[in-house]
Structure formats: C-alpha cells, structure tokens
Motif scaffolding. Sequence first.
Motif: not given
Length: 584
Positions: A450-458
């Motif tokens: 959930w929210g993988s796009n934030s993992d990519i960015q973090n």
Amino acid sequence: MKPFFTLLLLSLLVSCNTIDSAKEKSNLVDEKTVLETSRYLHPASNTIRFNQLGYFPKEKKIATITGNSDITSISIIDLTTGETCMKGQPYDKVFFPLSGDTIHQFDFSGFQKPGVYQLQVDENRYSYPFEIGEGIYDSALLLVAKSYYYHRVGTDITKQHGMKWHRPAGHPDTNVLYHSATGKKGFVASPGGWYDAGDFGKYVMNGAFSAGQLLHALETYPDLCPDGSLNIPESRNGINDLLDEIKYEADWIATMQDDDGGVFHKLTTKNFAGAIMPHEATEQRYIMPKSTASTFDFAAFLAKMARQYKKYDSNLAEAWLAQAQKAWQWGVQNPTEYFKNPADVSTGEYGDEDASQEQFWAAAELFVSTGEQTYLDYLSGNLPDLTYTYGDGWKSFMRYLGVFTLLDNEGSLPEAIAAQLKEQLIASADDLTNRVQTFDYRQGVNDFQWGSNSDIQNVAFVIAEAYEIDPKPAYSDAVFSSLNYLFGHNATGYSMVTGLGDNPPMHIHHRASKADGIVEPVPGFVCGGPNYYKQDANDVNYPADAPPMKSYMDVWESYASNEVCLNWNSPLPYLLMFAIEQRK
Ligand code: G3I
Ligand code: 9MR
C-alpha cells in the motif's frame, strides 16, 4: 501541426523560466502547465515506457518496450523537423519477473540534444513525445508542492489560486466533539490543516511526518519554492511559499495537544464519508484519544518548524518549541500509548506499536533547536538501525529525518556519533542503490505494498541524502531512475502524478476529484501505486493474475492502489529539488 506548436510553446515556457525568477514561476502554476496531452506528431502507443516528463541532456536514458515480438530498429524523431535524428538497436529481449512482461530496452543516453522527440519502434510504433532539456522538472516541482494547497481544510479554494479546481471551504472544525474514549467531554475548536488523503480525516502522525519531509526539502534547498512561486493566498508576503503552506498544517497541529502535553491521534468522523465534496460532508467530527507516536511526531515537527519560522515570528516559534518540549515529556512518561480505533470508529487507524523512530526524530529536532543535553543523551543511547524495510513511511521513515537533521548540524554532535551515523547512512544507501540497479525498471522496490510509490521515493530520498556525504554517480543515477519510474518508466505505463506526463491517473481515490464534476483530477498528487496485496473492499478488476508491479488500477474504487495521500507527495519536492540542482 497545431498541437505541435502548442508543445513547442509549452516547452519554451518551461525552459525559459529560470528557477530564480519567482514572478515568472508563479505563471507556471496555472492551467497551461497541466494536462497538456494533445501534442503528438504520430499517434502514441503506451507500450514504450520512459519518463514522460523527459530527461536532462546528460542523464542516463533507457526506454523499455514491452511485447514478445522481436524489434529490429529504433529511431528518435525530432518533432520540430519531423526528421529522424538517431537510429539504433535495442538490447536482446528479456523477461521482467515483477511485471510478468517480456521486454526490450533501448539505451539512448548518448543522445543529448535539447528538443522534443518521439521514439519510433520498427515501422509503425511510436512513443509519447518527450523532451530533452534542463527545464523538465521546474514546473513539476511547483505543481507537486502546490498540491498541499488543495488539501486545505476550512477555507475556500479560490478561483485565483485553485484555478478550475476551486471549491467552497469544507469542515470549519470549530465544534469538534471529544470522543468518549478520550475521557473528556464537550466541544473544542481545531480548525485548519490539510486533509490526509482521499478522505477528509486529519491525522497528526501522517500530517507531522509529511510536513517534516517537506521541511527537510526547504532546509536543504531554501531557494527552490520561493515567495510568489506557488500562487497560494500567502504568496508575496515575504515568506517562502512552501513554508507558508507548511504553516497552514502547523497551525492546526498545534491545536491537537492536550493540557498534559500528550497529543490526540486524529480528528475524524466515526466512518468515512461517501464520494462527496468537502463542504457537503457535515457529519460530526471527533477528537480521538492520545498516542505516544503522534505525540513524538508532533514534538519533532513543531521543534523543526520553530527553527524555520523564528526569523519571521519569534514568539510563535518559541510557543511551538515549548509545546514540543511538553509533548516530549508526556511521550517519555507514556511510552506505550498505542492507538487503536475505538469500537465505533472505522476511519484510518495509523496504528504503530513502536514509537522509537518517532522518539528518535523528536530527540534530534529538539536537540538541534534547544541544544539541551537531555536530548543528546537520548540520541547517544538510541541510534537507529537504518536498514530500509518496505512500508517504512508514516510508521518509521522519520528516523531517517532525525539522522538527516543531525548530520546537517554535524558540528554540534560528538564526533563518534556523527561518524557512526554517516557510516550507517552510506551502508543503507549502498544497499538501496544495489536494489535499484537490480530490480526490473531500476526502481528500489520489489515488494509492492500500500503506497508503494512512497517506498520508491523514500528509497531515493535516502540515496540522495547519502550523495550529499559521498557524491557517487551511482547514487545520483539511482535517484534519477526512481524519478523515471514515477513519471512513466514502469510496468503500468502511467505517470504516477496527476496532471503530469502524457498518461497520468485520471480517476484517483480523492473525494473532491471524484465529486467536483471536472474531468481532470486535482493536479500534482502522487497516487499510491501498485499494491500486490490488493486490500480493496470493492470489486476492482486488476489485470488477470496481476503481477506485483501491475497491481494498479486507475479507478476510483481502488483506494488500495489509487488513493492520494500527504506522505506519498511529501518526498517528491525534495527529490525534484535534488534533480534540479544536479541538472548540469
Ligand atoms: O507491514 C506489512 C508487511 O509485513 C506485509 O508483508 C504487507 C502485506 O500484507 O502488509 C504490510 O502492512 C500494510 C501496511 O499498510 C504497510 O504497508 C498493511 O497490510 C496495510 O493494510 C497498511 O495500509 C495502510 C492503510 O492506511 C490501511 O490501514 C497504509 O499503510 C496507510 O498509508 C493507509 O493510510 C490511509 C489512512 O488510514 C486514511 N487516509 C488515507 C490513507 C491512505 O490510504
Ligand atoms: O475512502 C477510504 C480511504 O480514504 C481509506 O484509505 C481506505 C482504507 O481505510 O478506506 C476507504 O474507504 C472505503 C472503506 O474502507 C470500505 N468501503 C469503501 C470505502 C471507499 O469507498
């Protein structure tokens, strides 16, 4: 030819606007910069994946072409002349396990001439148009930073500032009821702040964390969202626009502290509202019980904010710092107040049974803001593990923020601690860079939650910070390739940010975007992204046997992959600023 000229004008507009010209920049944050999609010379196929915003001239440039059939040649067509300006060949076909696709890749890094182009694959497959130039991220940065304005609670989003997405104020929050689980009675005012996401809740943990990430961008690159750049109501008040926007959240968060110093976890209705406009959502809202994690996040954010704001209003900055210190004390005395939704409440839980990362972040910000030994003592005995785990976000990424703050103020740290933090940060960045180099589209994630796009960015955020200590080209490449993923070089073919790129999400899980009757969603929002665990309650028709990287649907129903959220946007200004600074 008309769309074509529009494109040229647009690219001129973007590239001619220099970062130091706040006046010109404010003109960019208007309707001309978004959803400019009618600009193809040849009809495009979205089987050719790359960064839909384009590339800096000297950047590594890799396009990924999906499909089983063999490809013999690829050309670059210059859209200003219609001529072919480079012909090349792709690498051999390979299978991408995370997307389940067979693909060819084409490396055109050697092609560096600024302009606007389409790729042609064999006879009749064409890509979206793309730009090579130094201005590719300038307007994107402003649009993404501006997205927080649209989340504002309790104020009209005006036509002047909100453009076609103007709307009446929602949720004055002047009569919020204490939920019985707080042990308190009666009504309280807790106005303002930002909506968390597609829902109308206000959650201290995620608000403080997201604002903290934005503040880090501001601290690192203080000139890139200057006063007048975002076209918000405070523009031209003599204060940096990004700081003005963050203050809107700080003013709300500061109201969430109880008399004893503890901080209430959230302010929401009991259940989520339907797909209605904010001003139509008039159900009673409640203050929910206090939690340790929210209290430390609150302390960290307000202590950080106090440093930034003191030159504008020293009284307010002092008041925030005093609130932060009081919160710290409550947190230390109440280390295990873990939030659980009361039985009659089903809005977002943001449950976290380990507040040590929040406490570390709070100690770091309080130490730098006050210089007091207590905080240094805590830090010295509690240095965090910096191994990145997927899902590190609102729950635990703040420990990195604490480390970044400490390293930015290295002079006030004992040498041994500074050395240890640096060593750990570099080790973490090396590990993450290795992941970026290994996984299919050169993104740092292979477990899409959930929210993988934030993992990519973090992941990219950590790597970018390490670059400040050790400027290895592999680090900056990894940051750029993470941005490429986000803007279209991925298995879905979407640019993951509304209003940016040729194929952005159009049906985000965002109530105002769903209910406002406007075709284009509110711009500048990062959607959650592929989520292999697909926790949607509704029927969402994911592609058959959707592999991890394709578990994404651009439909309103998919809140588990297509919602928007404060903390999914908040790493992006920093990453875009990093990129802009590296563009030469
Ligand atoms: O940590 C586990 C991991 O070990 C496991 O492999 C994986 C798959 O089962 O799940 C991981 O936990 C997930 C967690 O997010 C971290 O990724 C949970 O299943 C998942 O349910 C949880 O989702 C959270 C979601 O709320 C539902 O509670 C998101 O992190 C969180 O960002 C999201 O936040 C919501 C707010 O509650 C309300 N406002 C909107 C906002 C965004 O959707
Ligand atoms: O809209 C809600 C979204 O903001 C939350 O992140 C999500 C997970 O908690 O829940 C959404 O609400 C859904 C609810 O959980 C189940 N019924 C459908 C709701 C959305 O239409």
